[in-house]
Design a protein around this motif. Structure first.
Motif, short mmCIF file in Angstrom:
data_model
loop_
_atom_site.label_atom_id
_atom_site.label_comp_id
_atom_site.label_asym_id
_atom_site.label_seq_id
_atom_site.Cartn_x
_atom_site.Cartn_y
_atom_site.Cartn_z
N SER A 139 5.30 16.26 1.10
CA SER A 139 4.45 16.41 -0.08
C SER A 139 3.27 15.44 -0.10
O SER A 139 2.32 15.65 -0.87
CB SER A 139 5.28 16.21 -1.35
N GLY A 140 3.30 14.37 0.72
CA GLY A 140 2.23 13.39 0.71
C GLY A 140 2.26 12.46 -0.48
O GLY A 140 1.27 11.76 -0.73
N LEU A 141 3.36 12.40 -1.22
CA LEU A 141 3.47 11.52 -2.38
C LEU A 141 3.97 10.15 -1.96
O LEU A 141 4.81 10.01 -1.07
CB LEU A 141 4.43 12.13 -3.42
N ILE A 142 3.46 9.13 -2.61
CA ILE A 142 3.88 7.75 -2.34
C ILE A 142 5.21 7.50 -3.06
O ILE A 142 5.30 7.61 -4.28
CB ILE A 142 2.82 6.75 -2.81
N VAL A 143 6.22 7.17 -2.28
CA VAL A 143 7.55 6.93 -2.86
C VAL A 143 7.82 5.45 -3.08
O VAL A 143 8.68 5.08 -3.87
CB VAL A 143 8.65 7.54 -1.97
N HIS A 144 7.09 4.59 -2.38
CA HIS A 144 7.28 3.15 -2.57
C HIS A 144 6.04 2.42 -2.06
O HIS A 144 5.41 2.85 -1.09
CB HIS A 144 8.51 2.65 -1.82
N HIS A 145 5.70 1.34 -2.72
CA HIS A 145 4.59 0.50 -2.28
C HIS A 145 4.88 -0.94 -2.66
O HIS A 145 5.65 -1.23 -3.58
CB HIS A 145 3.26 0.96 -2.92
N ASP A 146 4.25 -1.84 -1.94
CA ASP A 146 4.45 -3.27 -2.19
C ASP A 146 3.23 -4.02 -1.66
O ASP A 146 2.59 -3.60 -0.69
CB ASP A 146 5.71 -3.77 -1.50
N VAL A 147 2.90 -5.12 -2.31
CA VAL A 147 1.78 -5.96 -1.92
C VAL A 147 2.33 -7.23 -1.30
O VAL A 147 3.11 -7.95 -1.93
CB VAL A 147 0.88 -6.31 -3.13
N CYS A 148 1.94 -7.50 -0.05
CA CYS A 148 2.43 -8.65 0.70
C CYS A 148 1.24 -9.52 1.10
O CYS A 148 0.10 -9.09 1.09
CB CYS A 148 3.20 -8.21 1.94
N ASN A 149 1.54 -10.76 1.45
CA ASN A 149 0.51 -11.66 1.95
C ASN A 149 0.72 -11.99 3.42
O ASN A 149 0.20 -12.99 3.91
CB ASN A 149 0.46 -12.94 1.12
N ASP A 150 1.49 -11.16 4.10
CA ASP A 150 1.68 -11.30 5.54
C ASP A 150 0.66 -10.40 6.24
O ASP A 150 0.65 -9.19 6.05
CB ASP A 150 3.10 -10.90 5.94
N ALA A 151 -0.21 -11.01 7.03
CA ALA A 151 -1.26 -10.23 7.68
C ALA A 151 -0.75 -9.34 8.79
O ALA A 151 -1.41 -8.38 9.17
CB ALA A 151 -2.34 -11.17 8.23
N ASN A 152 0.43 -9.62 9.32
CA ASN A 152 0.98 -8.87 10.45
C ASN A 152 1.96 -7.82 9.94
O ASN A 152 2.95 -8.14 9.28
CB ASN A 152 1.68 -9.81 11.42
N ASP A 153 1.69 -6.54 10.25
CA ASP A 153 2.57 -5.46 9.81
C ASP A 153 3.90 -5.44 10.55
O ASP A 153 4.86 -4.85 10.05
CB ASP A 153 1.87 -4.11 9.98
N SER A 154 3.97 -6.03 11.71
CA SER A 154 5.17 -5.92 12.53
C SER A 154 6.38 -6.60 11.91
O SER A 154 7.51 -6.31 12.29
CB SER A 154 4.90 -6.52 13.92
N HIS A 155 6.16 -7.49 10.94
CA HIS A 155 7.27 -8.17 10.30
C HIS A 155 7.74 -7.47 9.01
O HIS A 155 8.64 -7.98 8.33
CB HIS A 155 6.89 -9.61 9.96
N LEU A 156 7.12 -6.35 8.66
CA LEU A 156 7.41 -5.69 7.39
C LEU A 156 8.12 -4.35 7.56
O LEU A 156 8.35 -3.65 6.58
CB LEU A 156 6.11 -5.47 6.60
N LEU A 157 8.44 -3.97 8.77
CA LEU A 157 9.03 -2.64 9.01
C LEU A 157 10.38 -2.50 8.34
O LEU A 157 10.62 -1.53 7.59
CB LEU A 157 9.16 -2.41 10.52
N HIS A 158 11.30 -3.41 8.57
CA HIS A 158 12.65 -3.29 8.00
C HIS A 158 12.62 -3.44 6.49
O HIS A 158 13.32 -2.72 5.78
CB HIS A 158 13.55 -4.36 8.63
#
Length: 394
Positions: A260-279
């Motif tokens: 559907s293209g709907l956003i089911v979850h979002h969060d604002v982080c201050n970590d510039a690297n996405d690789s640490h936010l996957l889990h």
């Protein structure tokens, strides 16, 4: 041939058109109205859900929430723009039933109900699940950098602060020396330059204030145990793409339901690297969707062997392109006993001393060498070359 002409604005219609006729039956604004009608605003935590017994009547929180969601869907964030939309946009006129709240009222509603608006977002996911729009097990994860309300000049580390303090002290010393020279000139009988003396004194006072501000920032940086800090907005971090300038920003992570293209979850982080936010983001989306298994689609920025292993342990399948260097032993927590590099089939290493040339090229499956690569010297330009028999002029 004539043009299409509209009726006169002063013409009186026998049957005035209904405002509901201007909004199509499948318009998205009707979904917003139905969604807000299904909410219990008191349980969500909205203020002033019950009208006061005295005082001037106010707007219903539901009407202001309708306007807020409509503005979000139409990319209208300004409270002044929302105020104008209430009197000139047909959808806003229909949604607000011709009510036109002041921009201060709209801004106060958003300011006073931040937690209730977050709960409304969670209720919207439940609403989409009931309508069959969300309920699968495949989502997409991606992030974007959002610029913080802070100047890049406020980004400073320990070295820059120490350098700025030393520079400020040097300027203070310079102006104090100028004042001493003026005193010596006055002692020798020259006229006192009062205007210059006052200007130097003001400059020294301004530099002293700057030095104190830098010293306070230095103390704040030491207390936070961070290498770089954005003063004025300490939650932001310097972020950027590739070699672009690093600006104060936040990392917005969004999980989107694929079908559907709907956003089911979002969060604002201050970590510039996405690789640490996957889990972290995958687990949050799994809890929102209330499913036992989840399939996450990401880009190469989330390629991290350790994060992927944690997701697999929690029944989360990750589909991401392998990024060079992201799945190495450093990310997976294992270190190899030796570091190796590729060599040519004949055993001649790719690395060579300066001034020599290698005649072979690496091929797939070659053996590995432990030699260090060296940069080749740049070839001398044509205009700088001299003939062999050239001699400098006398």
């Amino acid at each position: 041939m004539s043009f299409i002409e509209g009726p006169s604005r002063a013409e009186v219609s026998l049957l005035p058109p209904c405002i509901d006729d201007y909004v199509p039956a499948n318009a998205l604004v009707r979904v917003v109205d139905a969604f807000v009608d299904s909410l219990d605003l008191c349980d969500l935590g909205f203020d002033r859900t019950v009208a006061a017994a005295t005082g001037r009547p106010g707007f219903r929180p539901g009407d202001l929430l309708r306007l807020y969601i409509w503005g979000y869907l139409n990319q209208v964030r300004s409270s002044r723009m929302l105020e104008r939309a209430c009197v000139r946009d047909l959808e806003a006129l229909w949604l607000m039933r011709r009510l036109a709240p002041d921009y201060r009222t709209i801004a106060a509603f958003r300011h006073d109900n931040p937690e209730a608006i977050v709960r409304t977002s969670a209720a919207f996911i439940e609403f989409c699940r009931e309508q069959g729009l969300v309920g699968g097990r495949m989502v997409a994860l991606d992030g974007t950098k959002i610029r913080a309300v802070a100047s890049p000049k406020n980004i400073a580390g320990a070295e820059r602060l120490a350098r700025d303090i030393a520079h400020t002290e040097g300027e203070i010393t310079y102006y104090l020396d100028r004042l001493d020279v003026m005193d010596e000139q006055v002692a020798k009988g020259f006229d006192d330059q009062q205007a210059h003396r006052e200007a130097f004194g003001q400059a020294v006072a301004a530099l002293e204030r700057r030095k104190g501000r830098l010293a306070r920032r230095q103390t704040e940086l030491a207390q936070r145990d961070e290498k770089v800090l954005v003063f004025g907005e300490p939650d932001a971090k310097p972020m950027g793409y590739a070699h672009a300038p690093k600006l104060p920003a936040y990392n917005l992570q969004s999980v989107v339901y694929v079908e559907s293209g709907l956003i089911v979850h979002h969060d604002v982080c201050n970590d510039a690297n996405d690789s640490h936010l996957l889990h972290q983001m995958s687990m949050a989306a799994k809890e929102v969707l209330e499913t036992d298994e989840l399939h996450v689609l990401t880009d190469g920025g989330y390629s991290n062997a350790l994060e992927v292993a944690r997701c697999e342990a929690d029944a989360i399948i990750v589909s991401a392109p392998i990024k060079r260097g992201a799945m190495n032993t450093e990310h997976s927590g294992r270190r190899s006993s030796s570091t190796t590099r590729r060599a040519t089939p004949s055993g001649v290493p790719l690395a060579r001393p300066c001034g020599h040339q290698a005649s072979t090229h690496p091929q797939p499956g070659d053996q590995i060498s432990h030699l260090r690569l060296q940069r080749l010297p740049a070839e001398e330009p044509m205009y700088a070359r001299r003939p062999a028999n050239h001699s400098p002029a006398c």
